[in-house]
Design a protein around this motif. Structure first.
Motif, mmCIF file in Angstrom:
data_model
loop_
_atom_site.group_PDB
_atom_site.id
_atom_site.type_symbol
_atom_site.label_atom_id
_atom_site.label_comp_id
_atom_site.label_asym_id
_atom_site.label_seq_id
_atom_site.Cartn_x
_atom_site.Cartn_y
_atom_site.Cartn_z
ATOM 1 N N ASP A 32 -8.723 5.481 15.102
ATOM 2 C CA ASP A 32 -7.584 4.562 14.966
ATOM 3 C C ASP A 32 -7.413 4.016 13.550
ATOM 4 O OD1 ASP A 32 -6.803 4.825 17.644
ATOM 5 O OD2 ASP A 32 -8.176 3.230 18.261
ATOM 6 N N TRP A 33 -7.969 4.706 12.540
ATOM 7 C CA TRP A 33 -7.857 4.242 11.155
ATOM 8 C C TRP A 33 -6.400 4.062 10.732
ATOM 9 C CZ3 TRP A 33 -9.334 1.831 7.031
ATOM 10 C CH2 TRP A 33 -8.679 2.059 5.824
ATOM 11 N N ALA A 34 -5.553 5.041 10.972
ATOM 12 C CA ALA A 34 -4.167 4.979 10.488
ATOM 13 C C ALA A 34 -3.427 3.785 11.083
ATOM 14 C CB ALA A 34 -3.434 6.285 10.796
ATOM 15 N N THR A 35 -3.648 3.514 12.353
ATOM 16 C CA THR A 35 -2.982 2.381 13.007
ATOM 17 C C THR A 35 -3.486 1.059 12.431
ATOM 18 O OG1 THR A 35 -2.858 3.724 14.994
ATOM 19 C CG2 THR A 35 -2.394 1.402 15.251
ATOM 20 N N HIS A 36 -4.792 0.957 12.252
ATOM 21 C CA HIS A 36 -5.376 -0.256 11.654
ATOM 22 C C HIS A 36 -4.864 -0.447 10.227
ATOM 23 C CE1 HIS A 36 -8.293 -3.077 10.009
ATOM 24 N NE2 HIS A 36 -8.649 -2.163 9.123
ATOM 25 N N ALA A 37 -4.876 0.617 9.428
ATOM 26 C CA ALA A 37 -4.432 0.525 8.031
ATOM 27 C C ALA A 37 -2.973 0.096 7.953
ATOM 28 C CB ALA A 37 -4.646 1.857 7.321
ATOM 29 N N SER A 38 -2.136 0.621 8.826
ATOM 30 C CA SER A 38 -0.721 0.243 8.853
ATOM 31 C C SER A 38 -0.562 -1.243 9.196
ATOM 32 C CB SER A 38 0.027 1.108 9.860
ATOM 33 O OG SER A 38 1.364 0.720 9.963
ATOM 34 N N PHE A 39 -1.323 -1.713 10.177
ATOM 35 C CA PHE A 39 -1.293 -3.126 10.563
ATOM 36 C C PHE A 39 -1.698 -4.011 9.390
ATOM 37 C CE2 PHE A 39 -3.475 -6.914 12.106
ATOM 38 C CZ PHE A 39 -2.501 -7.484 12.920
ATOM 39 N N MET A 40 -2.779 -3.645 8.700
ATOM 40 C CA MET A 40 -3.250 -4.447 7.579
ATOM 41 C C MET A 40 -2.261 -4.416 6.416
ATOM 42 S SD MET A 40 -5.851 -5.861 8.828
ATOM 43 C CE MET A 40 -6.377 -6.736 7.368
ATOM 44 N N ASP A 41 -1.655 -3.259 6.150
ATOM 45 C CA ASP A 41 -0.636 -3.171 5.096
ATOM 46 C C ASP A 41 0.527 -4.117 5.385
ATOM 47 O OD1 ASP A 41 -2.077 -1.293 3.663
ATOM 48 O OD2 ASP A 41 -0.916 0.424 4.409
ATOM 49 N N GLU A 42 0.897 -4.226 6.655
ATOM 50 C CA GLU A 42 1.980 -5.143 7.033
ATOM 51 C C GLU A 42 1.587 -6.597 6.749
ATOM 52 O OE1 GLU A 42 4.100 -6.600 11.108
ATOM 53 O OE2 GLU A 42 3.778 -4.435 10.888
#
Length: 110
Positions: A32-42
């Protein structure tokens, strides 16, 4: 950034790796790295997260956030896809900034 009574409230958050963290894999290869990274970028884009990243042991992550309370921090980060699986909140502490760039001294603001 304004210093004094109107200054934003900074909180320092320490995360620790959770039960689904695989210590044999780098951060970018965790599930789930991509989903976590997207959330943090937001959170960065909205100004909630000011600074963040793993410490050298890569089992702890430090975030500096702007928020009015620990409850808001915990609720916001509770929406992270890695919340309680890959990362667990260890502590949230208010941070009083006493040193740093000021708008009138020519150095870049935080």
């Amino acid at each position: 950034m304004q210093y004094g009574p109107s200054m934003p409230t900074f909180l320092v958050l320490l995360h620790r790796s959770g039960p689904q963290w695989d210590p044999s894999r780098p951060m970018q290869e965790q599930s789930d790295w991509a989903t976590h990274a997207s959330f943090m970028d937001e959170l960065v884009d909205t100004g909630f997260v000011v600074l963040g990243g793993p410490l050298a042991d890569e089992h702890r992550v430090v975030l500096v956030v702007v928020s009015e309370s620990e409850d808001v921090v915990r609720a916001t980060l509770g929406r992270d896809p890695w919340s309680e699986t890959h990362l667990r909140v260890d502590s949230v502490e208010p941070w009083t900034i006493r040193l740093g760039p000021r708008p009138d001294d020519g150095r870049p603001a935080l």
